[in-house]
Design an enzyme around this catalytic site. Structure first.
Site, PDB file in Angstrom:
ATOM      1  N   ASN A 174      -3.764 -12.955  15.376  1.00  0.00           N
ATOM      2  CA  ASN A 174      -4.701 -11.829  15.292  1.00  0.00           C
ATOM      3  C   ASN A 174      -5.667 -11.926  16.460  1.00  0.00           C
ATOM      4  O   ASN A 174      -6.166 -13.004  16.764  1.00  0.00           O
ATOM      5  CB  ASN A 174      -5.484 -11.904  13.965  1.00  0.00           C
ATOM      6  CG  ASN A 174      -5.997 -10.547  13.537  1.00  0.00           C
ATOM      7  OD1 ASN A 174      -5.208  -9.655  13.242  1.00  0.00           O
ATOM      8  ND2 ASN A 174      -7.295 -10.366  13.528  1.00  0.00           N
ATOM      9  N   CYS A 202       6.246  14.210  -8.019  1.00  0.00           N
ATOM     10  CA  CYS A 202       5.483  15.153  -8.835  1.00  0.00           C
ATOM     11  C   CYS A 202       4.717  14.361  -9.892  1.00  0.00           C
ATOM     12  O   CYS A 202       5.297  13.512 -10.577  1.00  0.00           O
ATOM     13  CB  CYS A 202       6.434  16.142  -9.505  1.00  0.00           C
ATOM     14  SG  CYS A 202       5.593  17.139 -10.753  1.00  0.00           S
ATOM     15  N   HIS A 243       0.832  -1.211   0.000  1.00  0.00           N
ATOM     16  CA  HIS A 243       0.000   0.000   0.000  1.00  0.00           C
ATOM     17  C   HIS A 243       0.864   1.259   0.000  1.00  0.00           C
ATOM     18  O   HIS A 243       0.438   2.325   0.454  1.00  0.00           O
ATOM     19  CB  HIS A 243      -0.971   0.004   1.190  1.00  0.00           C
ATOM     20  CG  HIS A 243      -2.069  -1.018   1.043  1.00  0.00           C
ATOM     21  ND1 HIS A 243      -2.841  -1.451   2.087  1.00  0.00           N
ATOM     22  CD2 HIS A 243      -2.518  -1.681  -0.057  1.00  0.00           C
ATOM     23  CE1 HIS A 243      -3.714  -2.350   1.642  1.00  0.00           C
ATOM     24  NE2 HIS A 243      -3.536  -2.514   0.349  1.00  0.00           N
ATOM     25  N   CYS A 295       8.262  22.526 -11.356  1.00  0.00           N
ATOM     26  CA  CYS A 295       7.850  22.443 -12.769  1.00  0.00           C
ATOM     27  C   CYS A 295       6.397  22.883 -12.954  1.00  0.00           C
ATOM     28  O   CYS A 295       5.911  22.958 -14.079  1.00  0.00           O
ATOM     29  CB  CYS A 295       8.043  21.026 -13.309  1.00  0.00           C
ATOM     30  SG  CYS A 295       6.726  19.884 -12.851  1.00  0.00           S
TER      31      CYS A 295
HETATM   32  P1  NAD Z   1      -7.401  -4.004  10.024  1.00  0.00           P
HETATM   33  O1  NAD Z   1      -7.486  -2.753  10.838  1.00  0.00           O
HETATM   34  O2  NAD Z   1      -8.493  -4.304   9.075  1.00  0.00           O
HETATM   35  O3  NAD Z   1      -7.245  -5.250  11.001  1.00  0.00           O
HETATM   36  C1  NAD Z   1      -6.311  -5.252  12.050  1.00  0.00           C
HETATM   37  C2  NAD Z   1      -6.495  -6.532  12.836  1.00  0.00           C
HETATM   38  O4  NAD Z   1      -5.442  -6.597  13.776  1.00  0.00           O
HETATM   39  C3  NAD Z   1      -7.814  -6.592  13.609  1.00  0.00           C
HETATM   40  O5  NAD Z   1      -8.494  -7.788  13.274  1.00  0.00           O
HETATM   41  C4  NAD Z   1      -7.374  -6.571  15.089  1.00  0.00           C
HETATM   42  O6  NAD Z   1      -8.154  -7.427  15.893  1.00  0.00           O
HETATM   43  C5  NAD Z   1      -5.956  -7.069  15.020  1.00  0.00           C
HETATM   44  N1  NAD Z   1      -5.079  -6.506  16.060  1.00  0.00           N
HETATM   45  C6  NAD Z   1      -4.957  -5.198  16.425  1.00  0.00           C
HETATM   46  N2  NAD Z   1      -3.996  -5.056  17.362  1.00  0.00           N
HETATM   47  C7  NAD Z   1      -3.514  -6.314  17.602  1.00  0.00           C
HETATM   48  C8  NAD Z   1      -2.494  -6.834  18.468  1.00  0.00           C
HETATM   49  N3  NAD Z   1      -1.777  -6.031  19.260  1.00  0.00           N
HETATM   50  N4  NAD Z   1      -2.277  -8.162  18.457  1.00  0.00           N
HETATM   51  C9  NAD Z   1      -3.012  -9.004  17.652  1.00  0.00           C
HETATM   52  N5  NAD Z   1      -3.958  -8.566  16.812  1.00  0.00           N
HETATM   53  C10 NAD Z   1      -4.204  -7.228  16.780  1.00  0.00           C
HETATM   54  O7  NAD Z   1      -6.004  -3.954   9.295  1.00  0.00           O
HETATM   55  P2  NAD Z   1      -5.604  -4.403   7.834  1.00  0.00           P
HETATM   56  O8  NAD Z   1      -6.081  -5.778   7.566  1.00  0.00           O
HETATM   57  O9  NAD Z   1      -4.161  -4.086   7.731  1.00  0.00           O
HETATM   58  O10 NAD Z   1      -6.410  -3.431   6.887  1.00  0.00           O
HETATM   59  C11 NAD Z   1      -6.393  -2.035   7.129  1.00  0.00           C
HETATM   60  C12 NAD Z   1      -5.898  -1.182   5.989  1.00  0.00           C
HETATM   61  O11 NAD Z   1      -5.590   0.105   6.530  1.00  0.00           O
HETATM   62  C13 NAD Z   1      -4.640  -1.659   5.379  1.00  0.00           C
HETATM   63  O12 NAD Z   1      -4.816  -1.488   4.031  1.00  0.00           O
HETATM   64  C14 NAD Z   1      -3.532  -0.713   5.861  1.00  0.00           C
HETATM   65  O13 NAD Z   1      -2.799  -0.267   4.738  1.00  0.00           O
HETATM   66  C15 NAD Z   1      -4.247   0.495   6.381  1.00  0.00           C
HETATM   67  N6  NAD Z   1      -3.763   0.976   7.702  1.00  0.00           N
HETATM   68  C16 NAD Z   1      -2.424   1.053   7.944  1.00  0.00           C
HETATM   69  C17 NAD Z   1      -1.957   1.454   9.195  1.00  0.00           C
HETATM   70  C18 NAD Z   1      -0.472   1.528   9.421  1.00  0.00           C
HETATM   71  O14 NAD Z   1       0.296   1.795   8.493  1.00  0.00           O
HETATM   72  N7  NAD Z   1      -0.002   1.246  10.647  1.00  0.00           N
HETATM   73  C19 NAD Z   1      -2.865   1.785  10.204  1.00  0.00           C
HETATM   74  C20 NAD Z   1      -4.242   1.723   9.922  1.00  0.00           C
HETATM   75  C21 NAD Z   1      -4.672   1.300   8.657  1.00  0.00           C
END
Ligand code: NAD
Length: 242
Positions: free
Chosen positions: A211, A126, A118, A153
């Site tokens: 998870n 740019c 992502h 630019c």
């Molecule tokens: P999601 O938020 O959909 O799911 C996260 C999962 O992690 C949840 O099911 C939750 O129960 C679990 N979780 C949270 N903390 C935990 C822990 N300490 N131990 C075990 N499990 C834990 O995340 P996703 O599937 O990555 O999808 C979200 C989208 O949002 C992605 O595309 C991502 O790019 C983006 N995003 C990125 C960030 C970041 O860069 N840190 C933060 C938020 C969202």
């Protein structure tokens, strides 16, 4: 044998392991996830604010809301989960780290071969001449009221984060190739609901899922651990060392 020892055995036997991480791996670094219990996803607004359409059609709103989500990731530190992945790579037990996160924490933990499917929140470019810039350069222009931020630019600058509505980057193709090579995938902190990344586990024979909440792949995984990632990864590293 407990789940940590089962996971350790699979990792030791595997010929090629990849990791797939989601926002949940970074909650222990103080970054909220989207769909976890304290997630910031409200099903609609967040997606709109972080979309390519918002950036192009309503830059004022994009830079006052969506862009701020990216800026809030700056200055965070890797936690035991990120560090454990770097350690597994060092031990020769893990190849690519495929991450959906844009927070840079796998690099800061010392991981190599990180595929950011992502994009990232470090850099931008740019849209006319392709010049590379840092996210701080974009932020400085935004803070000075230059919205949308402009290149010398005359073109418009944008972040290298993959926004909703953007095509998937080259790293996603490399992630698919890595998943095809792998016989084991260890999945950390992803609800496995965001496509197309959520299709990657289908390419791999053995799955280890860590998870807090159930995922759509729990039924077919070899090991499922519904506990915190830092704690679980430290237990797995201990079990590998025994
Ligand atoms: P999601 O938020 O959909 O799911 C996260 C999962 O992690 C949840 O099911 C939750 O129960 C679990 N979780 C949270 N903390 C935990 C822990 N300490 N131990 C075990 N499990 C834990 O995340 P996703 O599937 O990555 O999808 C979200 C989208 O949002 C992605 O595309 C991502 O790019 C983006 N995003 C990125 C960030 C970041 O860069 N840190 C933060 C938020 C969202």
């Amino acid at each position: 044998m407990d789940v940590f020892h089962e996971a350790a055995e699979i990792l030791k036997k595997s010929k090629y392991t990849v990791a797939l991480t989601g926002a949940g791996v970074s909650t222990e670094s103080g970054i909220p996830d989207f769909r976890g219990e304290d997630g910031i996803y409200d099903g609609y607004t967040q997606e709109e604010d972080l979309s390519v359409q918002m950036m192009t059609r309503n830059p004022e709103r994009f830079y006052s809301r969506g862009f701020q989500v990216l800026m809030n990731l700056q200055g965070k530190k890797p936690n035991d989960g990120h560090k454990a992945l770097a350690k597994l790579q060092e031990m020769g037990l893990l190849h690519e780290v495929i991450t959906q996160n844009i927070d840079n924490l796998d690099f800061l933990a010392g991981s190599k071969d990180v595929l950011e499917v992502h994009g990232n929140s470090r850099s931008g470019h740019c849209m006319s001449c392709g010049k590379k810039v840092t996210i701080q350069e974009i932020q400085a222009k935004v803070d000075a009221g230059e919205i949308p931020p402009k290149c010398e630019c005359g073109g418009t600058l944008r972040t290298d984060t993959v926004l909703f509505g953007d095509p998937m980057p080259e790293d996603f193709v490399r992630a698919m190739e890595a998943a095809e090579r792998a016989d084991t995938m260890i999945i950390l902190g992803s609800s496995l609901r965001v496509m197309p990344v959520a299709s990657l586990p289908r390419l791999v024979e053995h799955l280890i899922i860590i998870n807090k909440e159930p995922t759509p792949y729990d039924q077919i995984a070899d090991v499922v651990i519904h506990k915190g990632i830092g704690y679980s990864m430290n237990k797995i590293l201990e079990a590998i060392d025994e």
